[in-house]
Write an enzyme that holds these catalytic residues in place. Structure first.
Site, short mmCIF file in Angstrom:
data_model
loop_
_atom_site.label_atom_id
_atom_site.label_comp_id
_atom_site.label_asym_id
_atom_site.label_seq_id
_atom_site.Cartn_x
_atom_site.Cartn_y
_atom_site.Cartn_z
N ASN A 44 80.45 47.69 16.52
CA ASN A 44 80.13 48.44 17.99
C ASN A 44 79.10 50.27 17.60
O ASN A 44 80.20 50.62 17.50
CB ASN A 44 80.88 48.67 19.20
CG ASN A 44 81.78 48.62 19.23
OD1 ASN A 44 82.63 48.97 17.98
ND2 ASN A 44 82.63 49.46 20.05
N ILE A 45 78.16 49.81 18.12
CA ILE A 45 77.52 50.84 18.59
C ILE A 45 76.81 51.15 19.84
O ILE A 45 75.86 50.30 20.67
CB ILE A 45 75.94 50.69 18.02
CG1 ILE A 45 76.15 50.29 15.88
CG2 ILE A 45 75.07 52.08 18.07
CD1 ILE A 45 75.46 49.86 15.49
N GLU A 46 77.59 51.81 20.52
CA GLU A 46 77.63 52.67 22.87
C GLU A 46 76.24 53.24 22.14
O GLU A 46 75.95 53.86 21.22
CB GLU A 46 78.68 52.66 22.60
CG GLU A 46 80.15 51.81 22.60
CD GLU A 46 81.54 52.78 22.86
OE1 GLU A 46 82.23 52.37 23.68
OE2 GLU A 46 80.99 53.38 23.19
N CYS A 55 76.81 45.28 20.06
CA CYS A 55 78.42 44.45 19.63
C CYS A 55 78.40 44.37 18.51
O CYS A 55 77.43 44.19 17.76
CB CYS A 55 78.16 42.94 20.88
SG CYS A 55 78.67 43.07 22.11
N GLU A 57 79.60 42.16 16.59
CA GLU A 57 79.28 40.32 16.26
C GLU A 57 77.78 40.35 15.27
O GLU A 57 77.47 39.74 14.62
CB GLU A 57 79.74 39.08 17.31
CG GLU A 57 81.08 39.39 17.50
CD GLU A 57 81.83 40.32 18.39
OE1 GLU A 57 81.11 41.90 18.75
OE2 GLU A 57 82.33 39.77 19.35
N CYS A 89 82.40 38.61 23.36
CA CYS A 89 81.63 38.75 24.80
C CYS A 89 81.03 37.10 25.13
O CYS A 89 80.26 36.62 24.22
CB CYS A 89 81.43 39.90 24.91
SG CYS A 89 79.13 40.04 23.92
N CYS A 92 77.51 37.28 23.04
CA CYS A 92 77.61 37.42 21.52
C CYS A 92 77.52 35.91 21.40
O CYS A 92 77.31 35.03 20.43
CB CYS A 92 78.90 38.19 21.02
SG CYS A 92 77.90 40.08 20.72
#
Length: 132
Positions: A44-46, A55, A57, A89, A92
């Site tokens: 994940n990359i916020e 996300c 995935e 989620c 995804c």
């Protein structure tokens, strides 16, 4: 094809170490198994604008597609604790349904080594998924 769920979970757990999660501190790693037995990972990359967060995935899926892969036969996901591991989620789930069938196995576990590995399918996670 025999699917080694532990291999997928180990790859996802390792990928989670690279996650960029300065806001939530919630690291997620994903590992997609390709039809030729290779594993493609993502994390994940916020973003400060939460809606732009990527996300794990989808990061793994985009990476795989950029490497020329079009079909995937299993997903491994590591997030959360041993007592409360996370599943993909809703966004995804729908994106994955574009490249994986409802029978595709999804394995998930907590980030802690030795966490129980759970198994479900994409169809169980997204019972009314659609494709055009």
């Amino acid at each position: 094809m025999d699917i080694d769920s532990q291999r997928l979970i180990d790859a996802a757990r390792e990928a989670a170490q690279g996650a960029y999660a300065p806001y939530s501190k919630f690291r997620v790693g994903a590992a997609l198994l390709t039809t030729d037995g290779e594993i493609v990972t993502g994390f994940n990359i916020e973003n400060a604008s939460y809606g732009l967060t990527l996300c794990a995935e989808r990061a793994a899926l985009v990476r795989g597609l950029c490497e020329g892969r079009k079909r995937f036969v299993a997903l491994g996901l590591c997030a959360g604790s041993a007592e409360a591991s996370a599943t993909p989620c809703g966004a995804c789930r729908q994106v994955l349904a574009e490249f994986m069938g409802p029978e595709t196995p999804v394995f998930y576990a907590g980030l802690e080594a030795g966490s129980r590995i759970f198994r479900t399918t994409l169809g169980e996670l997204l019972p009314k998924g659609f494709r055009l």
